[in-house]
Design an enzyme around this catalytic site. Structure first.
Site: not given
Ligand code: SAM
Length: 214
Positions: A62
């Site tokens: 993000s």
């Molecule tokens: N917090 C992260 C960082 O600091 O880099 C950014 C996260 S990114 C915007 C969103 C993440 O949520 C992705 O890696 C995606 O694979 C994960 N995601 C989506 N659905 C999910 C779920 N049901 N459980 C766990 N992770 C999930």
């Protein structure tokens, strides 16, 4: 090579403070965590720019302001146990680990979780646990959590996550349609649930039961 420490301080001074991030502990953590380590070598020179960056697997780290705003919205004091749904690069987990007792982070994509774990261990963090799992179900064995942060956009607030909050706990989550959401704060106070809309945002989708179909 770029002076990453200077870029990091400029990120805080030019992107976070002017937009109203005030919590001195959050600002300190964001001056400290080496964001460039989390973006892969090719993107390191852009790591402190005012934008999200691709981290592979169709996912993103993000925008710095969003990390700061969500962290500030958690209202952290130092002794919390925090659940993060969506480890991604591991950057947000590192920022949280500077500020709380323990971070439990859940990621559904194995390759991202493995890489994040490797980077965070390399940086010496000992208060972060990462699990490959569908985070819409939370992390029952480690619950309840004082705070929960969801870093992907959800169609609705997963009731399971609210259940896994302590009394007095709070959840920060983007809620809306697949392409735009409202950052939402959920507070659990003596059994009552209070929802507050904070500001519009755009996140990759939260996939899985209680999220979107993959
Ligand atoms: N917090 C992260 C960082 O600091 O880099 C950014 C996260 S990114 C915007 C969103 C993440 O949520 C992705 O890696 C995606 O694979 C994960 N995601 C989506 N659905 C999910 C779920 N049901 N459980 C766990 N992770 C999930």
């Amino acid at each position: 090579m770029a002076d990453f420490e200077e870029l990091r301080n400029r990120m805080v001074d030019e992107q976070l403070i002017p937009r109203g991030i005030k919590d001195p502990r959050v600002l300190f953590a964001m001056r400290r965590v080496p964001r460039h380590i989390f973006v892969g070598e090719a993107a390191q020179d852009y790591a402190y720019g005012d934008h999200a960056i691709s981290i592979g697997e169709g996912q993103t780290i993000s925008q710095p302001y969003m990390v700061g705003a969500m962290t500030e919205a958690l209202d952290l004091h130092g002794d919390e146990r925090v659940l993060e749904v969506g480890t991604g690069s591991g950057y947000q987990a590192a920022v949280l680990a500077e500020l709380v007792r323990h971070v439990y982070s859940v990621e559904r994509i194995t390759a991202l979780a493995v890489q994040a774990r490797r980077l965070l261990e390399g940086l010496g963090y000992q208060n972060i646990s990462i699990k490959v799992f569908n985070g819409t179900l939370g992390w029952k064995e480690e619950s309840p959590f004082d705070r929960i942060i969801v870093t992907a956009g959800a169609p609705e607030i997963p009731a399971v996550l609210v259940e896994q909050l302590t009394g007095g706990g709070r959840l920060i989550i983007p809620v809306g349609d697949r392409y735009s959401q409202m950052l939402t704060r959920v507070e659990k106070r003596s059994g009552e649930i209070m929802k507050t809309e904070l500001f519009p945002c755009i996140f990759v989708p939260l996939i899985g039961e209680h999220g979107w179909e993959g």
